[in-house]
Design a protein around this motif. Structure first.
Motif, PDB file in Angstrom:
ATOM      1  N   UNK A 452       0.865  -1.196   0.012  1.00 14.49           N
ATOM      2  CA  UNK A 452       0.127   0.088   0.142  1.00 14.49           C
ATOM      3  C   UNK A 452       0.810   1.249  -0.087  1.00 14.49           C
ATOM      4  N   UNK A 453       0.520   2.000  -0.776  1.00 16.05           N
ATOM      5  CA  UNK A 453       1.224   3.455  -1.098  1.00 16.05           C
ATOM      6  C   UNK A 453       0.374   4.940  -1.036  1.00 16.05           C
ATOM      7  N   UNK A 454      -1.024   4.500  -1.486  1.00 14.23           N
ATOM      8  CA  UNK A 454      -1.594   5.806  -1.676  1.00 14.23           C
ATOM      9  C   UNK A 454      -3.212   5.660  -1.016  1.00 14.23           C
ATOM     10  N   UNK A 455      -3.173   6.499  -0.297  1.00 14.33           N
ATOM     11  CA  UNK A 455      -4.319   6.646   0.611  1.00 14.33           C
ATOM     12  C   UNK A 455      -4.989   7.974  -0.021  1.00 14.33           C
ATOM     13  N   UNK A 456      -6.343   8.004   0.169  1.00 16.22           N
ATOM     14  CA  UNK A 456      -7.034   9.367  -0.033  1.00 16.22           C
ATOM     15  C   UNK A 456      -6.069  10.527   0.489  1.00 16.22           C
ATOM     16  N   UNK A 457      -6.002  11.771  -0.180  1.00 14.28           N
ATOM     17  CA  UNK A 457      -5.256  12.771   0.052  1.00 14.28           C
ATOM     18  C   UNK A 457      -5.699  13.599   1.326  1.00 14.28           C
ATOM     19  N   UNK A 458      -6.968  13.302   1.756  1.00 10.22           N
ATOM     20  CA  UNK A 458      -7.435  13.763   3.046  1.00 10.22           C
ATOM     21  C   UNK A 458      -8.466  12.986   3.527  1.00 10.22           C
ATOM     22  N   UNK A 459      -8.805  12.887   4.791  1.00  8.16           N
ATOM     23  CA  UNK A 459      -9.816  12.262   5.503  1.00  8.16           C
ATOM     24  C   UNK A 459     -10.713  13.141   5.802  1.00  8.16           C
ATOM     25  N   UNK A 477       3.167   8.583   3.343  1.00  7.15           N
ATOM     26  CA  UNK A 477       2.357   9.921   3.575  1.00  7.15           C
ATOM     27  C   UNK A 477       0.788   9.776   3.970  1.00  7.15           C
ATOM     28  N   UNK A 478       0.890  10.253   5.257  1.00  7.49           N
ATOM     29  CA  UNK A 478      -0.328  10.292   6.097  1.00  7.49           C
ATOM     30  C   UNK A 478      -1.306  11.440   5.477  1.00  7.49           C
ATOM     31  N   UNK A 479      -2.637  11.177   5.206  1.00  8.20           N
ATOM     32  CA  UNK A 479      -3.507  12.112   4.814  1.00  8.20           C
ATOM     33  C   UNK A 479      -3.826  13.371   5.600  1.00  8.20           C
ATOM     34  N   UNK A 480      -3.900  14.426   4.788  1.00 11.93           N
ATOM     35  CA  UNK A 480      -4.386  15.441   5.647  1.00 11.93           C
ATOM     36  C   UNK A 480      -5.760  15.249   6.513  1.00 11.93           C
ATOM     37  N   UNK A 481      -5.930  16.211   7.503  1.00 12.32           N
ATOM     38  CA  UNK A 481      -7.149  16.156   8.451  1.00 12.32           C
ATOM     39  C   UNK A 481      -7.913  17.418   8.517  1.00 12.32           C
ATOM     40  N   UNK A 482      -8.553  17.940   7.318  1.00 13.13           N
ATOM     41  CA  UNK A 482      -8.803  19.380   7.143  1.00 13.13           C
ATOM     42  C   UNK A 482      -9.907  19.905   8.245  1.00 13.13           C
ATOM     43  N   UNK A 483     -10.456  18.965   8.869  1.00  8.68           N
ATOM     44  CA  UNK A 483     -11.393  19.487   9.860  1.00  8.68           C
ATOM     45  C   UNK A 483     -11.290  18.511  11.105  1.00  8.68           C
ATOM     46  N   UNK A 484     -12.021  18.986  12.227  1.00 10.76           N
ATOM     47  CA  UNK A 484     -11.954  18.047  13.517  1.00 10.76           C
ATOM     48  C   UNK A 484     -12.612  16.677  13.268  1.00 10.76           C
ATOM     49  N   UNK A 485     -11.917  15.765  13.766  1.00 11.98           N
ATOM     50  CA  UNK A 485     -12.525  14.305  13.933  1.00 11.98           C
ATOM     51  C   UNK A 485     -12.619  13.692  15.297  1.00 11.98           C
ATOM     52  N   UNK A 505      -2.400  17.108  11.799  1.00 11.61           N
ATOM     53  CA  UNK A 505      -2.760  15.939  12.656  1.00 11.61           C
ATOM     54  C   UNK A 505      -3.418  16.225  14.039  1.00 11.61           C
ATOM     55  N   UNK A 506      -3.090  17.609  14.497  1.00  8.02           N
ATOM     56  CA  UNK A 506      -3.981  17.720  15.690  1.00  8.02           C
ATOM     57  C   UNK A 506      -5.189  17.938  15.600  1.00  8.02           C
ATOM     58  N   UNK A 507      -6.050  17.736  14.326  1.00  6.27           N
ATOM     59  CA  UNK A 507      -7.486  17.733  14.643  1.00  6.27           C
ATOM     60  C   UNK A 507      -8.119  16.401  14.807  1.00  6.27           C
ATOM     61  N   UNK A 508      -7.129  15.620  15.125  1.00  5.88           N
ATOM     62  CA  UNK A 508      -7.776  14.202  15.746  1.00  5.88           C
ATOM     63  C   UNK A 508      -8.023  14.316  17.128  1.00  5.88           C
ATOM     64  N   UNK A 509      -8.889  15.381  17.773  1.00  9.66           N
ATOM     65  CA  UNK A 509      -9.193  15.671  18.831  1.00  9.66           C
ATOM     66  C   UNK A 509      -9.748  14.577  19.762  1.00  9.66           C
ATOM     67  N   UNK A 510     -10.285  13.451  19.301  1.00 14.19           N
ATOM     68  CA  UNK A 510     -10.526  12.608  20.158  1.00 14.19           C
ATOM     69  C   UNK A 510      -9.942  11.235  20.247  1.00 14.19           C
ATOM     70  N   UNK A 511      -8.732  11.534  19.896  1.00 14.08           N
ATOM     71  CA  UNK A 511      -7.737  10.505  19.651  1.00 14.08           C
ATOM     72  C   UNK A 511      -7.347   9.963  21.195  1.00 14.08           C
TER      73      UNK A 511
END
Length: 897
Positions: A452-459, A477-485, A505-511
């Motif tokens: 595996x090399x390619x995931x969606x550009x953003x999640x 390359x980990x995808x961008x996180x354009x909004x809070x998850x 990456x800081x938008x993964x606020x519930x991690x």
């Protein structure tokens, strides 16, 4: 032999009033007790077959009147003829009584366990020698002749013959199936937990579910299924309310096998002679007959075609045409040599492991399909999904499908998908960009997708809870996180090629848990990671670097791990390989490093509850840990100082409020009562792939990675000697003691030793040395209170161990009282805690794990049978068996590493 009785029976009830049993097991303890018999008993018990094993009376005693009555009042007697069966006069007396009862219409079945039936029948070999010896020692020749006659008669009865080369698990399942379908069906089974009238209740509930047009509950494992939204709330809840099924904390449904069997009997009665007129088909021969003869009907709602051995079946393409109401189709271990046509469009569950085609029939247009389970299949996803436009589909499993190279757009074909399993799809390279916006997806597992090399550009997935990219070692390359998850709780990026995470990456606020890093690449974390205020489990692998001197608002965050608890990661309580707490002589990997020591600064982590260090050969000391600590897993670190480990055990003991000076006034028992408890259990050995399947089953629900097990204390460290302050110690794999009306705080300690399977590795079995092997195993820990046995805990898994280890486990009094308090009766209660290795695997086939001894720390109210400090007696441990049957005494086990 010790007294082990299935539900509702105990040693005390046995003494006063013999009860009826479905099965009586006669066996030679030293040959089979800890392997074959324990597995057979467990399998019978799980099937709801009330089974008696005489496992409590001392060897050499005259067989009791009560035991003779137990034999008389059993429906079936199973005799396990093993190598040394005839050397026990006790076993021979049992056998004579069983043969006598056979004349009164009792069913008797022999099992020839690694012995030739002709040796039993004709008393050759060890059987002949044993009887000749008895004739010399016993004055009454009539008694010996009675034994000879009984052996001859029993050996002429049709039974089962097991030899080393076969699968013991399948052999046992065959026995259980045959016993279940034999005389036991003529009378109700003695299962106390299910009251009279269950037949009616099963029939009522099944018809109730049918009337609500619910999909079937498919039971295609020993006693249970996973739930993945297949079943309507109404049907499941009603089954729970009537105590017919149980849903555990991982949402796993389990059903007693007796209930399952009765449901099958009800379905058989729908059409005894014509299987094609029944609502469900699961018996292989019945299914094969219906499909090959095309005798199905619209009454058929479910088919399960599962072969014990890989099979090829030639069918007509239209064999499913008449089954208009088919709701689920399950196939396993069969290859159908036909392009099936006319699969009913009303199908809800399609479960076909090893599906042989690249796609489904062109005329299959499912509108209600909920589950598509096709692991190890030849499907090509873009072809398959061209045929399926299914908004009801919520679960797809394509694990180990090696024809999948790309995951196409799912937003049109399956927009409501909730669980997507692509584990070990080793040819998968690319995921379509639109799949980053699947807003219903909750769990996405890409473990082991090594290309595996390619995931969606953003999640942008508002429902996503689990995302696993473990061992996707070409993914960079980990995808961008354009909004809070806020719902993503568990993210595994361990052993990927990711060198840097995006600032978003800081938008993964519930991690809550993050696994990251690799031993082959450096990984730089962004400053935004400090926004993850709910992160409580952080697993770092290899060289992971944090941002330096960052400010959030007015709070400074530095590159000191000791600052986490003050500035960021306020809920962090689990850390692996924290470099600021370690001293390294050179820049090298923390795991397996040449010179690693933990600094006292680890005390600053006042939220730390789990510490894990692996394969650090020169780690010498574990300092005092924070009071928050609950688990320490330090494996294969053979240079650890014994005094350091002693202090660690004492710290955990203090946390549990255990007194280090507690003693018991009982008389020391005979330490060498049962040397055979140290034999290698070959019947539990599995190949690596099979062991991984067991491990996967035990961790089948991803919630296990997040669950908080509460105030329980675990230590796993390389050591041989159980600390002296454990006031009960035994070289057997069980401990017994007496408690009062309330359960006291309790901790146990088990010494696992790795012993050689081959003579050539005997010299490698030295104190403090790493073995030329990697061993993993699963344990079962049970507790018996006043004769009522139940699991003490979930089955722990011990992985990747290369030397002897100690395991400490302790639980506070309040939890024990809550869990087991209702089993305590009066002022004196007998408690027995036992442990066995249920499955194990050896990577190189050189060593095997055994339970060498066991200790317990508990304030008891009655003198125990085995007390005192036995740890100094390690060099006197009894011998064990090697693969060629030779006996060898272990070398000294004293250790000062």
């Amino acid at each position: 032999m010790a007294l082990v009785i299935s539900e509702g029976a105990s040693s005390s009830s046995f003494t006063h009033q013999p009860k009826n049993f479905d099965v009586f097991l006669s066996f030679r303890g030293e040959d089979t007790r800890y392997g074959f018999i324990s597995h057979l008993y467990e399998a019978l018990h799980l099937r709801g077959i009330h089974t008696f094993i005489d496992d409590n009376l001392q060897r050499g005693e005259k067989i009791s009147t009560e035991l003779l009555k137990i034999i008389e009042n059993s429906t079936i007697s199973i005799i396990v003829f093993s190598e040394n069966y005839a050397s026990s006069t006790w076993c021979l007396d049992e056998l004579a009584k069983i043969v006598e009862c056979k004349k009164n219409d009792q069913l008797v079945r022999p099992i020839f366990y690694n012995v030739d039936p002709s040796d039993v029948r004709n008393q050759n070999g060890k059987y002949g020698k044993a009887l000749d010896k008895n004739e010399k020692n016993i004055k009454h020749n009539k008694k010996v002749q009675r034994w000879r006659n009984a052996l001859q008669e029993a050996a002429n009865i049709s039974g089962w013959h097991y030899q080393y080369s076969g699968s013991e698990s399948k052999f046992i399942q065959g026995i259980v199936e045959e016993i279940s379908n034999s005389k036991l069906n003529r009378k109700p089974l003695s299962i106390a937990r299910y009251p009279v009238g269950i037949d009616y209740r099963v029939k009522t509930i099944l018809s109730d579910i049918e009337s609500n047009d619910a999909p079937m509950i498919g039971i295609y494992g020993p006693g249970g299924i996973d739930s993945c939204d297949l079943n309507p709330i109404y049907g499941i809840q009603k089954l729970i309310d009537m105590c017919l099924i149980i849903v555990d904390q991982y949402d796993k449904l389990s059903m007693h096998d007796l209930l399952q069997q009765m449901g099958k009997d009800i379905v058989r009665r729908e059409s005894p002679q014509l299987p094609g007129e029944r609502s469900r088909l699961w018996h292989y021969e019945d299914v094969l007959d219906v499909l090959t003869e095309n005798t199905g009907s619209k009454k058929v709602r479910g088919i399960m075609i599962c072969s014990a051995e890989p099979s090829k079946i030639q069918l007509e393409p239209k064999c499913l045409e008449k089954m208009k109401n088919l709701k689920f189709l399950i196939a396993s271990n069969v290859e159908i040599c036909a392009n099936l046509e006319n699969i009913p469009n009303g199908l809800r569950v399609l479960d076909w492991r090893g599906f042989p085609l690249s796609s489904l029939p062109s005329n299959f247009h499912p509108q209600k399909l909920t589950v598509l389970n096709m692991p190890e299949s030849r499907v090509i996803l873009y072809k398959l999904l061209e045929r399926i436009q299914c908004k009801s589909l919520v679960y797809m499993n394509f694990q180990s499908c090696q024809c999948i190279r790309e995951l196409p757009d799912l937003s049109i074909a399956t927009p409501n998908i909730k669980q997507l399993n692509l584990r070990e799809c080793m040819k998968l390279v690319k995921v379509h960009d639109s799949n980053g916006c699947l807003d219903k997806l909750e769990s996405w597992d890409l473990t082991g997708c090594i290309e595996l090399q390619i995931l969606p550009s953003c999640i942008k997935m508002k429902s996503l809870k689990f995302l696993i990219l473990y061992e996707c070692n070409r993914f960079e390359r980990f995808p961008d996180i354009p909004q809070e998850m806020e719902n993503l709780k568990f993210l595994s990026l361990a052993y990927t090629a990711i060198g840097e995470l995006p600032s978003s990456f800081g938008n993964l606020i519930g991690l809550e848990r993050l696994d990251i890093g690799s031993y082959f690449y450096s990984c730089h974390l962004p400053s935004s990671i400090y926004k993850l205020q709910y992160l409580r489990k952080l697993i770092l692998h290899g060289n992971v670097q944090f941002a330096k001197d960052v400010e959030i608002g007015r709070q400074a965050l530095c590159n000191s791990y000791g600052g986490f608890s003050k500035y960021g990661f306020l809920m962090l309580n689990l850390v692996k390989n924290l470099s600021s707490c370690f001293h390294l002589s050179k820049k090298c990997l923390l795991s397996g490093s040449e010179n690693l020591n933990i600094r006292d600064s680890i005390m600053r982590f006042n939220g730390l509850d789990f510490l894990l260090i692996e394969d650090s050969m020169f780690l010498k000391k574990i300092p005092k840990l924070p009071e928050s600590i609950r688990s320490v897993y330090v494996s294969n670190c053979i240079s650890l100082n014994s005094k350091s480990l002693e202090k660690l055990f004492l710290q955990f003991g203090r946390n549990l409020e255990l007194s280090p000076n507690m003693t018991c006034s009982g008389v020391k028992g005979n330490l060498f009562v049962d040397s055979h408890s140290h034999q290698i259990d070959y019947s539990s050995q599995l190949s690596l792939p099979k062991f991984f399947l067991i491990e996967e089953e035990l961790r089948s629900n991803l919630d296990v990675y997040l669950i908080d097990f509460g105030e329980r204390y675990n230590i796993i460290v390389p050591e041989k000697k159980i600390p002296k302050w454990f006031n009960h110690q035994s070289i057997e794999s069980s401990i017994s003691f007496w408690v009062g009306p309330k359960f006291p705080t309790f901790a146990f300690c088990i010494a696992f030793h790795l012993v050689p399977l081959k003579d050539s590795y005997a010299n490698n079995d030295k104190c403090g040395s790493l073995r030329d092997d990697i061993i993993s195993w699963v344990c079962v820990v049970n507790i018996s209170i006043n004769g009522h046995m139940q699991p003490f805990m979930r089955q722990p898994i011990f992985q990747g161990l290369k030397c002897d280890h100690l395991w400490f486990y302790g639980v506070p009094q309040s939890q024990l009282q809550q869990k087991f308090g209702d089993l305590l009766q009066g002022d004196q209660n007998h408690v027995k805690v036992s442990c066995k290795i249920s499955h194990w695997t050896s990577e190189f086939g050189n060593f095997a794990p055994i339970i060498a001894r066991m200790g317990a720390h508990v304030e008891c109210t009655f003198p125990p049978q085995n007390v005192g400090d036995y740890s100094e007696l390690a060099p006197l441990l009894p011998s064990f068996s090697t693969s060629n049957g030779l006996r060898r005494r272990r070398t000294s086990t004293s250790s000062n590493h």
